[in-house]
Design a protein around this motif. Structure first.
Motif, PDB file in Angstrom:
ATOM      1  N   GLN A 155       0.882  -1.045   0.040  1.00 18.38           N
ATOM      2  CA  GLN A 155       0.044   0.128  -0.042  1.00 18.38           C
ATOM      3  C   GLN A 155       0.867   1.384   0.053  1.00 18.38           C
ATOM      4  O   GLN A 155       1.897   1.353   0.192  1.00 18.38           O
ATOM      5  CB  GLN A 155      -0.875  -0.011   0.925  1.00 18.38           C
ATOM      6  CG  GLN A 155      -1.972  -1.015   1.255  1.00 18.38           C
ATOM      7  CD  GLN A 155      -3.048  -1.073   2.452  1.00 18.38           C
ATOM      8  OE1 GLN A 155      -3.019  -0.040   3.164  1.00 18.38           O
ATOM      9  NE2 GLN A 155      -3.615  -2.114   2.785  1.00 18.38           N
ATOM     10  N   LYS A 156       0.269   2.361  -0.359  1.00 22.24           N
ATOM     11  CA  LYS A 156       0.735   3.672  -0.460  1.00 22.24           C
ATOM     12  C   LYS A 156      -0.215   4.483   0.148  1.00 22.24           C
ATOM     13  O   LYS A 156      -1.347   4.604   0.038  1.00 22.24           O
ATOM     14  CB  LYS A 156       1.244   4.184  -1.786  1.00 22.24           C
ATOM     15  CG  LYS A 156       2.175   3.113  -2.613  1.00 22.24           C
ATOM     16  CD  LYS A 156       2.398   3.542  -4.065  1.00 22.24           C
ATOM     17  CE  LYS A 156       3.643   2.568  -4.734  1.00 22.24           C
ATOM     18  NZ  LYS A 156       3.812   2.973  -6.078  1.00 22.24           N
ATOM     19  N   SER A 157       0.282   5.778   0.822  1.00 21.63           N
ATOM     20  CA  SER A 157      -0.364   6.800   1.337  1.00 21.63           C
ATOM     21  C   SER A 157       0.323   8.000   1.480  1.00 21.63           C
ATOM     22  O   SER A 157       1.550   7.932   1.516  1.00 21.63           O
ATOM     23  CB  SER A 157      -1.147   6.420   2.723  1.00 21.63           C
ATOM     24  OG  SER A 157      -0.033   6.361   3.779  1.00 21.63           O
ATOM     25  N   PRO A 158      -0.274   9.232   1.366  1.00 20.83           N
ATOM     26  CA  PRO A 158       0.367  10.580   1.719  1.00 20.83           C
ATOM     27  C   PRO A 158       1.502  10.554   2.983  1.00 20.83           C
ATOM     28  O   PRO A 158       0.924  10.046   3.892  1.00 20.83           O
ATOM     29  CB  PRO A 158      -0.481  11.480   1.525  1.00 20.83           C
ATOM     30  CG  PRO A 158      -1.792  10.765   0.979  1.00 20.83           C
ATOM     31  CD  PRO A 158      -1.748   9.427   1.341  1.00 20.83           C
ATOM     32  N   SER A 159       2.416  11.413   2.610  1.00 23.43           N
ATOM     33  CA  SER A 159       3.341  11.407   3.766  1.00 23.43           C
ATOM     34  C   SER A 159       4.040  12.817   3.787  1.00 23.43           C
ATOM     35  O   SER A 159       4.119  13.450   2.624  1.00 23.43           O
ATOM     36  CB  SER A 159       4.613  10.429   3.634  1.00 23.43           C
ATOM     37  OG  SER A 159       5.724  10.613   4.433  1.00 23.43           O
ATOM     38  N   LYS A 172      -3.572   1.596   8.455  1.00 23.09           N
ATOM     39  CA  LYS A 172      -3.509   3.064   7.830  1.00 23.09           C
ATOM     40  C   LYS A 172      -2.144   3.737   8.104  1.00 23.09           C
ATOM     41  O   LYS A 172      -1.598   3.397   9.433  1.00 23.09           O
ATOM     42  CB  LYS A 172      -4.603   3.891   7.995  1.00 23.09           C
ATOM     43  CG  LYS A 172      -5.846   3.290   7.907  1.00 23.09           C
ATOM     44  CD  LYS A 172      -6.909   4.315   8.210  1.00 23.09           C
ATOM     45  CE  LYS A 172      -8.493   3.829   7.589  1.00 23.09           C
ATOM     46  NZ  LYS A 172      -9.420   4.529   8.317  1.00 23.09           N
ATOM     47  N   GLN A 180       6.194   9.215   0.137  1.00 21.53           N
ATOM     48  CA  GLN A 180       4.984   8.888   0.558  1.00 21.53           C
ATOM     49  C   GLN A 180       5.355   7.489   1.186  1.00 21.53           C
ATOM     50  O   GLN A 180       6.386   7.096   1.306  1.00 21.53           O
ATOM     51  CB  GLN A 180       4.020   8.612  -0.402  1.00 21.53           C
ATOM     52  CG  GLN A 180       4.618   7.478  -1.741  1.00 21.53           C
ATOM     53  CD  GLN A 180       3.525   7.228  -2.835  1.00 21.53           C
ATOM     54  OE1 GLN A 180       2.555   7.582  -2.642  1.00 21.53           O
ATOM     55  NE2 GLN A 180       4.041   7.086  -3.995  1.00 21.53           N
ATOM     56  N   ASN A 181       4.229   7.148   2.137  1.00 21.79           N
ATOM     57  CA  ASN A 181       4.436   5.918   2.982  1.00 21.79           C
ATOM     58  C   ASN A 181       4.147   4.776   1.822  1.00 21.79           C
ATOM     59  O   ASN A 181       3.071   4.603   1.173  1.00 21.79           O
ATOM     60  CB  ASN A 181       3.250   5.830   4.015  1.00 21.79           C
ATOM     61  CG  ASN A 181       3.245   6.982   4.990  1.00 21.79           C
ATOM     62  OD1 ASN A 181       4.362   7.181   5.672  1.00 21.79           O
ATOM     63  ND2 ASN A 181       2.141   7.588   5.382  1.00 21.79           N
ATOM     64  N   ASP A 201      -0.188   7.620   8.780  1.00 21.65           N
ATOM     65  CA  ASP A 201      -0.488   9.155   8.416  1.00 21.65           C
ATOM     66  C   ASP A 201       0.472   9.830   8.063  1.00 21.65           C
ATOM     67  O   ASP A 201       1.603   9.305   7.625  1.00 21.65           O
ATOM     68  CB  ASP A 201      -1.006   9.635   9.952  1.00 21.65           C
ATOM     69  CG  ASP A 201       0.231   9.461  11.047  1.00 21.65           C
ATOM     70  OD1 ASP A 201       1.314   9.331  10.664  1.00 21.65           O
ATOM     71  OD2 ASP A 201      -0.187   9.437  12.124  1.00 21.65           O
TER      72      ASP A 201
END
Length: 544
Positions: free
Chosen positions: A298-302, A528, A515-516, A530
């Motif tokens: 997965q990827k998420s904003p960082s 998740k 990004q994460n 953050d």
């Protein structure tokens, strides 16, 4: 906050995350497939006392053990959690009212004195706390700092500070205290969301202002989990759920923070199901991860920002033109494409795109790849014939450091080598002592969502993470003027002007915004991460 894995920025660069044999942590008896306890990989924290914890892995552990006054919503706006209210009529005197009923894991009630005592300890100069800088705005901070009687470093012992406690901290009652700043700062509520502003129980102190022996090894916090046993250095830190916690209840029973010296070993454990969350997938595994993990990759904003700092106190890097040339010698786009497979983006600014006030390409020509101009500038200003880039070997940084060195060799015709220190904490210790480590691999994830957080701590004179000795009075003044401005727009204008100074002085080479990029096992769901590169311990749950 410094990342110790390739991302901190994940400190490593945050994790990467600031990673197969060679892992140091053993399998916990409490984290088998049937339990609701999980395993999350970290690197060895440098410290765990809140006022001394300035890197990502330590902060992750503290997030499980403590409950802060302030947290942030999806729009990065500060919201009260441990605080009932945080108010001010003039942005200078702030009143903090605590929610009642919270206790530390040893049963002590959480009261105003716990914050006052912890912050006074952190701010007192002789305690040499890494995050002391963050108390600087509180009235009386200067009187807690020792000064050399001759105004310069020397063999004479500095006198004791004028005071041991901050005049700006006042207890109103057990559940209320006030914070008086030396100058108004509209963003103070956000600042109090940082790790340094956590409370400490009375049990933390053997005497007023003296941390009890062994407390850091068996930390007592006010959060949803408590430490089980003690900190097993280079192996693991185990925390278990606190019965009757008054805040939101986690859905897991505990966390084993498993300490690794090698991200690749951690990834092998992730794919084998021995680690439940790896907060940064190592560079070498980015291509394979989608196939290995499927939708568990997965990827998420960082808020991660990776950079290399210059030891500006060394004569070979004292000239800004040398620093500018080295920045222009680096092909950021090629590095992100070939090494990071597009999981990060080239950084041509000094603040992250996730904060208000970010400007694309604020670094200008000094962050533009131009090997011809770089060599001309480097040669004309007597740049050193040898370049060393030091990094933490436990963060998975070797591939991109080697690539960066190859680019520097190609552009400037000089020798460049990467040097790995075993642990991020080892690297920081050497840097703090100003040992000759050459250029310094660092990364930053925000402590609070203001542009100022990317400026003051990293580049301000005496900043908590200004490891490269940079100092510019004009820059310092603009950062302070922005902090004191009456409106957000006025603050941003001053901070952008300060960033413009950095774009000329180039105390660091901006490299990447991240990004994460993380993965998890089949045992967990609702994973998740953050903007601070932390796993949300309140939403994650086991599938069993």
């Amino acid at each position: 906050m410094l990342g110790n894995r390739p991302w901190k920025m994940a400190v490593g660069a945050t994790a990467i995350a600031l990673l197969a044999a060679g892992c140091s942590g053993g399998t916990s008896e409490d984290t088998d497939a049937a339990s609701k306890s999980i395993v999350i990989g970290i690197v060895e924290p440098q410290h765990l006392i809140p006022s001394n914890t300035t890197e990502t892995s330590g902060a992750a552990v503290l997030a499980s053990l403590f409950y802060p006054l302030i947290d942030f919503d999806a729009q990065s706006k500060p919201v009260e959690v441990g605080a009932e209210s945080v108010t001010s009529t003039d942005n200078k005197v702030w009143t903090v009212k605590l929610k009642q009923g919270f206790t530390f894991s040893n049963g002590e009630p959480v009261v105003a004195d716990n914050f006052i005592d912890a912050w006074n300890y952190g701010a007192y100069g002789p305690n040499a706390q890494g995050a002391a800088y963050f108390y600087e705005r509180i009235e009386g901070y200067a009187d807690l700092q020792a000064t050399d009687p001759d105004g310069e470093e020397g063999p004479k012992k500095a006198p004791e500070p004028k005071a041991k406690t901050l005049t700006g901290l006042k207890k109103v009652d057990d559940n209320t205290f006030t914070v008086t700043l030396s100058a108004p700062f509209a963003g103070w509520k956000s600042v109090m969301g940082y790790t340094a502003f956590l409370p400490l129980p009375k049990a933390a102190f053997s005497a007023p202002g003296v941390i009890a022996d062994g407390f850091e090894e068996a930390l007592v916090g006010n959060g949803p989990f408590k430490m089980k046993g003690t900190w097993e250095h280079d192996a693991q830190i185990v925390v278990e759920k606190v019965d009757g916690f008054k805040g939101p209840a986690p859905k897991i029973d505990g966390v084993t923070w498993k300490i690794y010296q090698d991200q690749k070993a951690e990834y092998a454990d992730l794919t084998a199901g021995n680690v439940d969350v790896q907060t940064t997938i190592p560079i070498e595994s980015l291509a394979a991860a989608p196939g290995d993990l499927g939708d568990r990759f997965q990827k998420s904003p960082s808020s991660y920002f990776a950079f290399v700092g210059f030891p500006t106190f060394q004569k070979e890097f004292a000239k800004k033109e040398v620093r500018q040339a080295l920045s222009m010698a680096v092909n950021r786009q090629e590095m992100t494409d070939q090494i990071f497979l597009g999981s990060q983006t080239p950084a041509t600014s000094f603040v992250s795109p996730v904060v208000a006030g970010y400007r694309e390409n604020s670094c200008g020509d000094n962050c533009k790849y131009d090997k011809v101009k770089a060599k001309e500038l480097y040669t004309a200003n007597g740049g050193p014939a040898k370049i060393q880039i030091s990094y933490n070997a436990d963060g998975g940084h070797k591939p991109w450091v080697d690539a960066m060195c190859n680019q520097i060799k190609d552009s400037l015709g000089v020798e460049c080598t990467g040097t790995g220190e075993p642990k991020f904490s080892d690297l920081l210790t050497k840097v703090e002592k100003k040992s000759p480590v050459g250029l310094i691999r660092l990364a930053w994830s925000m402590d609070y969502p203001l542009m100022e957080n990317y400026l003051g701590p990293l580049y301000g004179t005496g900043g908590s993470s200004n490891y490269y000795g940079y100092s510019n009075p004009a820059f310092d003044s603009l950062v302070k003027e922005g902090s004191a401005a009456a409106t957000t727009d006025a603050s941003i204008a001053k901070w952008q002007a300060a960033e413009d100074i950095l774009a000329q002085d180039m105390p660091v080479i901006p490299l990447r915004f991240g990004q994460n990029v993380f993965g998890h096992s089949e045992k967990v769901k609702n994973v998740k991460m953050d903007l601070f590169s932390k796993v949300d311990l309140y939403t994650i749950e086991t599938t069993s």
